[in-house]
Design a protein around this motif. Structure first.
Motif, PDB file in Angstrom:
ATOM      1  N   SER A 150      -0.247 -50.818  -8.303  1.00 53.59           N
ATOM      2  CA  SER A 150      -0.761 -52.626  -7.834  1.00 53.59           C
ATOM      3  C   SER A 150      -1.555 -52.512  -9.096  1.00 53.59           C
ATOM      4  O   SER A 150      -2.088 -51.784 -10.115  1.00 53.59           O
TER       5      SER A 150
ATOM      6  N   GLN B 149      -2.333 -57.551  -8.114  1.00 56.04           N
ATOM      7  CA  GLN B 149      -4.020 -57.442  -7.564  1.00 56.04           C
ATOM      8  C   GLN B 149      -4.608 -58.444  -8.723  1.00 56.04           C
ATOM      9  O   GLN B 149      -5.573 -57.958  -8.980  1.00 56.04           O
TER      10      GLN B 149
ATOM     11  N   ARG C  80     -18.926 -63.201  -6.052  1.00 53.14           N
ATOM     12  CA  ARG C  80     -17.753 -63.833  -6.428  1.00 53.14           C
ATOM     13  C   ARG C  80     -17.304 -65.101  -5.622  1.00 53.14           C
ATOM     14  O   ARG C  80     -18.208 -64.668  -4.569  1.00 53.14           O
TER      15      ARG C  80
ATOM     16  N   ASN D  46      -4.002 -54.066 -10.369  1.00 53.11           N
ATOM     17  CA  ASN D  46      -5.880 -54.402 -10.066  1.00 53.11           C
ATOM     18  C   ASN D  46      -6.440 -53.698 -11.026  1.00 53.11           C
ATOM     19  O   ASN D  46      -7.819 -53.430 -11.344  1.00 53.11           O
TER      20      ASN D  46
ATOM     21  N   SER E 102      -6.672 -64.701  -7.782  1.00 45.20           N
ATOM     22  CA  SER E 102      -7.208 -63.014  -7.022  1.00 45.20           C
ATOM     23  C   SER E 102      -5.699 -62.573  -7.629  1.00 45.20           C
ATOM     24  O   SER E 102      -5.437 -61.283  -7.264  1.00 45.20           O
ATOM     25  N   LEU E 103      -4.556 -63.554  -8.101  1.00 48.74           N
ATOM     26  CA  LEU E 103      -3.511 -63.039  -8.991  1.00 48.74           C
ATOM     27  C   LEU E 103      -3.275 -62.945 -10.230  1.00 48.74           C
ATOM     28  O   LEU E 103      -3.348 -63.859 -10.814  1.00 48.74           O
TER      29      LEU E 103
ATOM     30  N   ASP F 242     -14.117 -67.659  -1.765  1.00 45.81           N
ATOM     31  CA  ASP F 242     -12.444 -68.531  -0.813  1.00 45.81           C
ATOM     32  C   ASP F 242     -11.634 -67.236  -1.951  1.00 45.81           C
ATOM     33  O   ASP F 242     -10.376 -67.630  -2.212  1.00 45.81           O
ATOM     34  N   PHE F 243     -12.144 -66.308  -2.260  1.00 48.74           N
ATOM     35  CA  PHE F 243     -11.219 -65.922  -3.373  1.00 48.74           C
ATOM     36  C   PHE F 243     -10.070 -64.941  -3.002  1.00 48.74           C
ATOM     37  O   PHE F 243      -9.092 -65.277  -3.670  1.00 48.74           O
ATOM     38  N   TYR F 244      -9.800 -64.549  -2.188  1.00 42.43           N
ATOM     39  CA  TYR F 244      -8.577 -63.887  -1.072  1.00 42.43           C
ATOM     40  C   TYR F 244      -7.306 -65.039  -1.388  1.00 42.43           C
ATOM     41  O   TYR F 244      -6.833 -64.823  -0.389  1.00 42.43           O
ATOM     42  N   GLU F 245      -7.974 -66.541  -1.042  1.00 41.67           N
ATOM     43  CA  GLU F 245      -7.432 -67.832  -0.516  1.00 41.67           C
ATOM     44  C   GLU F 245      -6.681 -68.318  -1.476  1.00 41.67           C
ATOM     45  O   GLU F 245      -5.295 -69.123  -1.353  1.00 41.67           O
ATOM     46  N   ARG F 246      -7.358 -68.457  -2.214  1.00 35.92           N
ATOM     47  CA  ARG F 246      -6.552 -68.753  -3.222  1.00 35.92           C
ATOM     48  C   ARG F 246      -5.959 -67.971  -4.929  1.00 35.92           C
ATOM     49  O   ARG F 246      -6.841 -66.614  -5.522  1.00 35.92           O
TER      50      ARG F 246
END
Length: 1031
Positions: A283, A303, A406, A285, A417-418, A409-413
Motif C-alpha cells: 500500500s 493510496q 480533509r 500510503n 486520494s491517489l 469528497d476526499f475519497y471520491e476524487r
C-alpha cells in the motif's frame, strides 16, 4: 530488517600465494593487462595539491595530508550557480592521463606481505547481526554515529538476521568476522602513496566524478585475456603474481579456496525478498516507503503515492543538505516509467474530467492538484505542497472540510486520494488549440536485393495481414482508431494509395530524395477495417513486384523525412516502422560511409565510434519530435551499418531499435515476428511532453532516456510506450526539512491511441533525513545501477572509457567508505562492511563494467556496442537488473507438476554441472545449456533424439513433444518470452562446443571474456580502495 551492515573478513595468517585455484596470484602468465589501471597521473596537479619533489615508490606522487572528504568537491555539471567551477589545471576530460607504465619500474621485487589473496580465507559469514563477540569491539546495530561505549547494545542472542543464507553457518568465534585484506596491507610499498586522495573527485557531467588527481597511478588488479587498460610491460608493484617470478608465487603452502557462497549473492537477496514480500499487498500510503524488489511478485494498492511500477528511486530518504549528498555520493535519482503496464489485478488509472475549465493547478508553480495540496480556510483556499503558494479554490471545485481538515469528497476524487491518475486535457493543451486526430502507423519496407533474397519482405507482408487486425485500441472499442499507410523503398520511394474505393492499390514513385514530399494525401493513410481488401491485395503484390530486383543501394534519411511529411499533411502524430537492410550508401541526404575503425579501441578517440555522424539526422530528430513522429527501426545488417548514426533518430523520438545480424528466415524469422507483434500491439501514447516538478529544496537537473530535450525542463517524446523509462537526476538547491519530506510530480501530456489529449500524473513523496544511516537503509540497489548504467553510457560519448570505468569504481568505493565511516559500528579496518540494502551493489557494478560498451575489446562489434548503449538508455529498472544479472535456472531437476518456476542459481560457471541442463536469459538473449553428461532420457524427452551427440547445431526452438518434461520446459520458455519486453532467440549450446563461449560471457560472476574481473576479485579491489579512503 537488520541495520548492521553486511560484515566480512577472516582471520589472517601470513601472506599466502595464489587465490585458491589460480596459481601465483590472480592468474599468472606474463605481461598481464591491468584492470583499467585506474588512472595515470594527470597532466598537471589540481590546485591545492603540491607535487612532491621526492618521488616515492614507483614514481607516484606522495599524498599530501588532507581531510578525508574534501568539502570543496567541485561539480562541473550544468548548474554553475550552485557549484564552483573546477580549477583550470585539473586534467580535462578529453586529455589522456599519462600512461602509468612509463614510470612503473619498481626498484626491486615488492615484499610478499601484501594484498596477496586478501580473500582466501574470508569466511564472510554473516549478513545482519553476528552474535556479540567477546572482544570489546561489538557490532551493534547503528542508529546514527556509533556510540562511544563499545558494549554490545540490544543485540539479538544469535544470528537471527533474515538474510542468513541457508548455506551459511553462524560464525563460531569473534574472529569469524575477520580481516578481508590482511593486516599486511598496512605495510605494502604503495600504501599511502598509490593515491593522494584529496577528497572525493570532482563531479563531471552526468553525475560522474572526474578522475583528476584522485586516482593518480593506482595500479589496478590484473586479469585474464582482453584488456581493460593496455598490456603492461615490466613488473607491476603491489600485485601478487602480477608478473612472472613475483615472490608471492614462491612462498608458502597452497591456500584452500575461498567458498564463493560466503560473499553476498543476488539470487539469495532476490529469494529472501520474495519470501518476505512475495504475494503481499504493497500500500502506498506511507511517505518514503521502500518498495519490494522489481523481481518480487507483489500487488500494489495506490493510496496516495505512485506505484513503484511507475516510479522507483535510488533512495527513499533524501539527505537534508547538499553537503551530506556530496559526502555520501549516492546519486539521487528517480526512474519514471509513465506508461508501465499494470497486472490484471491492479486498478487501471482513473480519468478525471473537469470539463472546459481543465485541471486545477497551482498559480505559481503550475503543479497539478494532488494529495500533497493542503486545504485551508474552510476549504476555500489550498496551499501548494510544491512551492507553498496559497491559491483560491475555483468555485466549481469548492468542498467543505471534515473535522480532520480533509475535504468531504476526499475519497471520491482520484486527484486527492491517489498517487497516479489522468486528467482529460482541454484545447489549451492541444496543438493550434484544436483537438488532435487519431495517430497513424506507417510501415516502410526496404525492398533492396538483400531483403528480397532473404525472404524478409514476404515474411513481413504475410505477417501484416493478421497483425493489422490487432492494432492497439481503447478499452471497449471494437476497432482501432489508428490509421495505416505503406511505403516501399530502395534508392527511390514508392507510396501506395489504398483508398477503400479502389479495386487495386496504386503506386506513386518519388525519385527526388533530396526534396522529399508525399505525392498523395487522400488514400495514403487509411482506416484498416475500411480498406482491408485493397491492403490485402497490396501485401500480396509487394514481394512479386520486386522479386527480380538487383538494386542493392538504399536511402534512409529521406524515408524518415517522408514519414514526417505524411504526418504533417494529415495533422496527426504516429509511428514509423522501418525495416531496413544495410548502411544507406545511395546518393541522398543522410548518406553514410563506413567509419568503423578497430584501431580506435582503447584510445581517446574511441568515443567517436559511439557518436552519431553530425548531419541531417540531428535535424531529423528535431523535426520528428515536433510533428510527433516516433521511429522504430528493424535492422537486418550483414556487415557494419553505423548503428550509432542510424539509431540516433529512434533514440530521440521514444522509438526502439531491433537488430538481426545475418538474418535468415528459418532461424530468425519467428524471433523477429515476436518483436514486431509486441511492438505493434503495445500500449503507447503519442506526441508526449513530460515535466518533473519537485517541492522546494531540490530539483531535477538531468534526464536520461529515448527523449529529446529542447530546453532544460521539458522532456519531449514523439511517443512513449509501456517499456520506456526516463531516469531523472536530482540536486539540492536548498536544505530539505525532515518534517515535510520531499515531493515530486511527473506530469505527462500526450495523445491517446484514439486521439484524445490527456495528462497523466504520477506523484511520489520521500523522506528527508540528516542521518546518512537513513539514506543507506532506504537505498535501492536496482535503481542505483540503472542510474549508473545510463550515466556511464552517456559519459563514454565524451571521455575515454578508462576514465569512465575509473569513475565508476571510485564512486562505488566512496559510497561504501562513507557508509563505513559514518554509519557502521567500529570494527577492524580489515573487515569489509556493506550496507544491507547495497550489499550486492558490487556484483552489479562489476557486471556493468564488463558490458560491451564499457569494455575496450576489438573482438566486439562496434554496432553491437552502440546498440546496447542506446537500448539501455531507455530501460526501466527491471530491464537493467536482468541485463546485468542474468537468470540462470537449472531445468534438469524441474518439478513437472509444480506451478512454481524453478529457483535460479548464481550466475557463475561453478553452478553448472556436467549432467545438468540450464536456461540462461537476460532479456536480450536466451540460452539452453546442456552438460556433456546429460542423461539420454532427458535428451530423448526434449529433442526426440537418442543422445546429445545427435543434436544438430542451429536449432532455435524445442520440438513439440507430448511428454511432461517437454511441455514444462516449453511453457517456462514461452512464459519468459511473454513477460520480457523483447523477444529472445533461443540458442541451444552444448558444453565445450564452440558456441558455448557466447554463453559464458553472460556468467557475470566470473572473469570477463573480453576483460574484466571476477566478482570476487572486484570485491577485493573495492575493499582495498575503501581502506585507502579511510586511512
Amino acid at each position: 530488517m537488520s541495520q548492521q551492515g553486511y560484515v566480512a573478513a577472516p582471520p589472517y595468517s601470513q601472506a599466502q600465494p595464489g587465490m585458491g585455484a589460480y596459481q601465483g596470484g590472480f592468474g599468472s602468465g606474463p605481461a598481464q593487462p591491468l584492470y583499467g589501471h585506474y588512472g595515470g597521473p594527470p597532466q598537471a596537479p589540481p590546485a591545492g595539491v603540491m607535487k612532491s619533489p621526492v618521488s616515492s615508490v614507483a614514481g607516484m606522487p606522495l599524498s599530501p595530508v588532507s581531510s578525508q572528504y574534501n568539502p570543496n568537491v567541485q561539480q562541473n555539471g550544468a548548474h554553475p550557480q550552485s557549484y564552483p567551477a573546477p580549477p583550470a589545471v585539473s586534467a580535462p576530460y578529453g586529455q589522456p592521463p599519462h600512461s602509468l607504465y612509463n614510470n612503473m619500474a619498481s626498484p626491486g621485487p615488492p615484499p610478499t606481505q601484501q594484498l596477496t589473496n586478501q580473500m582466501s580465507s574470508m569466511n564472510l559469514g554473516n549478513y545482519g547481526n553476528p552474535p556479540p563477540p567477546a572482544s570489546s569491539v561489538a557490532q551493534q546495530p547503528f542508529q546514527a554515529p556509533p556510540p562511544s561505549s563499545l558494549a554490545p547494545q540490544h543485540m539479538p542472542p544469535g544470528p537471527q538476521s533474515p538474510h542468513m543464507s541457508p548455506q551459511m553457518s553462524p560464525p563460531q568465534s569473534p574472529q569469524a568476522n575477520m580481516p578481508m585484506a590482511g593486516q599486511s596491507m598496512a605495510g605494502t610499498p604503495m600504501a599511502g602513496t598509490g593515491r593522494p586522495f584529496p577528497g572525493p573527485p570532482p563531479q563531471g557531467p552526468g553525475g560522474f566524478q572526474q578522475p583528476g588527481l584522485a586516482s593518480a597511478g593506482q595500479p589496478g588488479y590484473p586479469q585474464q585475456a582482453g584488456q581493460f587498460g593496455g598490456y603492461m610491460a615490466g613488473p607491476q608493484p603491489n600485485m601478487p603474481g602480477g608478473f612472472p617470478g613475483a615472490p608471492s608465487a614462491l612462498a608458502g603452502p597452497p591456500q584452500k579456496k575461498l567458498d564463493p557462497d560466503s560473499i553476498p549473492s543476488i539470487t539469495q537477496v532476490i529469494e529472501d525478498d520474495q519470501v518476505k514480500q512475495g504475494g503481499e499487498v504493497f500500500s502506498t500510503n506511507i511517505r518514503g516507503q521502500v518498495p519490494p524488489l522489481v523481481t518480487t511478485d507483489f500487488t500494489v494498492t495506490d493510496q496516495g503515492n505512485a506505484s513503484p511500477r511507475f516510479i522507483r528511486c535510488t533512495t527513499y530518504s533524501l539527505p537534508c543538505t547538499a553537503d551530506l549528498a556530496k559526502q555520501c555520493q549516492v546519486p539521487l535519482a528517480a526512474i519514471v516509467k509513465p506508461f508501465a503496464s499494470l497486472p490484471k489485478n491492479e486498478t487501471p488509472l482513473y480519468v478525471v474530467n473537469h470539463g472546459d475549465t481543465g485541471p486545477v493547478r497551482c498559480n505559481r508553480c503550475k503543479a497539478y492538484m494532488c494529495p500533497y495540496m493542503q486545504f485551508i480556510d474552510g476549504g476555500r483556499r489550498y496551499q501548494c505542497g510544491f512551492c507553498n503558494c496559497v491559491n483560491e479554490v475555483p468555485v466549481f471545485y469548492f468542498q467543505h472540510l471534515d473535522h480532520m481538515g480533509r475535504r468531504v469528497d476526499f475519497y471520491e476524487r482520484p486527484e486527492l486520494s491517489l498517487g497516479s491518475y489522468e486528467f482529460v486535457a482541454t484545447l489549451d493543451y492541444c496543438k493550434n488549440n484544436k483537438p488532435p486526430n487519431p495517430p497513424a502507423y506507417i510501415f516502410m519496407i526496404d525492398v533492396s536485393y538483400n531483403n528480397i533474397k532473404s525472404g524478409l519482405v514476404k515474411l513481413i507482408c504475410d505477417e501484416l495481414k493478421t497483425l493489422l487486425e490487432k492494432l492497439p485500441r481503447e478499452e471497449g472499442m471494437e476497432n482501432s482508431a489508428i490509421k495505416v499507410g505503406f511505403v516501399t523503398y530502395n534508392k527511390v520511394l514508392h507510396f501506395y494509395n489504398v483508398k477503400s474505393a479502389l479495386a487495386q492499390p496504386q503506386m506513386m514513385v518519388v525519385s527526388d530524395t533530396a526534396e522529399m514530399f508525399v505525392p498523395l494525401l487522400n488514400g495514403f493513410l487509411v482506416n484498416y477495417q475500411d480498406s482491408r481488401a485493397v491492403i490485402y491485395n497490396l501485401l500480396d503484390q509487394i514481394p512479386d513486384m520486386f522479386a527480380d530486383t538487383s538494386e542493392s543501394e538504399t536511402v534512409f534519411a529521406p524515408v524518415i523525412q517522408a514519414g514526417v511529411e505524411a504526418f504533417k499533411a494529415a495533422e496527426c502524430s504516429g509511428k514509423l516502422f522501418i525495416f531496413h537492410s544495410s548502411m544507406p550508401t545511395a546518393e541522398a541526404p543522410g548518406k553514410l560511409k563506413n567509419r568503423d575503425d578497430k584501431k580506435l579501441v582503447n584510445t581517446d578517440k574511441e568515443k567517436t565510434l559511439f557518436q552519431p555522424q553530425k548531419s541531417v539526422y540531428e535535424q531529423l530528430s528535431k523535426d520528428c519530435v515536433a510533428s510527433g513522429c516516433c521511429v522504430d527501426l528493424f535492422l537486418f545488417p550483414s556487415q557494419y551499418s553505423d548503428m550509432a548514426t542510424m539509431a540516433d533518430v529512434p533514440s530521440h523520438t521514444g522509438g526502439s531499435v531491433y537488430k538481426y545480424s545475418n538474418f535468415q528466415v528459418e532461424t530468425d524469422g519467428e524471433h523477429f515476428l515476436r518483436d514486431l507483434r509486441k511492438d505493434v500491439q503495445k500500449s503507447i501514447g503519442f506526441d508526449a511532453i513530460m515535466r518533473v516538478r519537485t517541492s522546494t529544496g531540490f530539483r531535477a537537473t538531468d534526464f536520461f532516456g529515448a527523449v529529446y530535450m529542447s530546453n532544460t525542463t521539458d522532456i519531449e517524446m514523439a511517443a512513449v510506450d509501456c517499456d520506456k523509462a526516463v531516469t531523472v537526476e536530482f540536486k539540492h538547491d536548498d536544505t530539505l526539512s525532515e518534517e515535510t519530506g520531499a515531493f515530486m510530480q511527473c506530469a505527462l501530456l500526450y495523445t491517446t491511441i484514439s486521439g484524445q489529449r490527456r495528462l497523466r500524473i504520477h506523484n511520489l513523496s520521500l523522506n528527508c533525513s540528516s542521518q546518512l544511516s537513513e539514506l543507506y537503509k532506504s537505498c535501492e540497489t536496482d535503481s542505483l545501477i540503472n542510474f549508473f548504467a545510463k550515466s556511464a553510457y552517456r559519459a563514454i560519448l565524451n571521455q575515454p572509457l578508462k576514465n569512465v570505468r575509473e569513475i565508476l569504481v571510485n564512486q562505488t568505493a566512496h559510497m561504501l567508505a562513507c557508509y563505513r565511516k559514518n554509519c557502521a559500528s567500529p570494527s577492524a579496518a580489515s573487515q569489509l562492511i556493506l550496507p544491507d540494502a547495497m550489499k550486492v551493489f558490487p556484483v552489479y557494478m562489476n557486471s556493468l563494467m564488463k558490458t560491451a560498451p564499457l569494455v575496450g575489446s576489438t573482438e566486439l562489434s562496434t554496432d553491437d556496442r552502440a546498440h546496447q548503449r542506446l537500448s539501455v538508455t531507455a530501460m526501466g529498472v527491471e530491464d537493467t537488473q536482468l541485463l546485468l544479472y542474468p537468470r540462470l535456472t537449472p531445468l534438469h531437476n524441474v518439478d513437472v507438476d509444480s506451478e512454481k518456476p524453478p529457483a535460479p542459481v548464481r550466475c557463475s560457471e561453478e553452478r553448472l554441472t556436467d549432467s545438468g541442463m540450464f536456461l540462461l536469459e537476460n532479456g536480450q538473449s536466451m540460452f539452453l545449456w546442456l552438460g556433456q553428461a546429460s542423461p539420454p532420457d532427458l535428451i530423448q524427452n526434449l529433442f526426440n533424439l537418442p543422445s546429445l551427440a545427435h543434436l544438430q547445431g542451429h536449432m532455435c526452438a524445442l520440438p513439440e513433444l507430448d511428454n511432461p518434461l517437454s511441455k514444462k520446459v516449453r511453457s517456462i520458455i514461452s512464459s519468459l518470452l511473454e513477460k520480457r519486453p523483447n523477444s529472445m532467440k533461443l540458442h541451444i549450446v552444448r558444453q565445450r562446443d564452440k558456441p558455448e563461449m557466447l554463453f559464458r560471457q553472460f556468467l557475470v560472476e566470473d572473469k570477463g571474456l573480453h576483460g574484466g574481473a571476477s566478482y570476487m576479485d572486484f570485491l577485493c579491489y573495492v575493499h582495498r580502495e575503501i581502506r585507502q579512503l579511510l586511512t
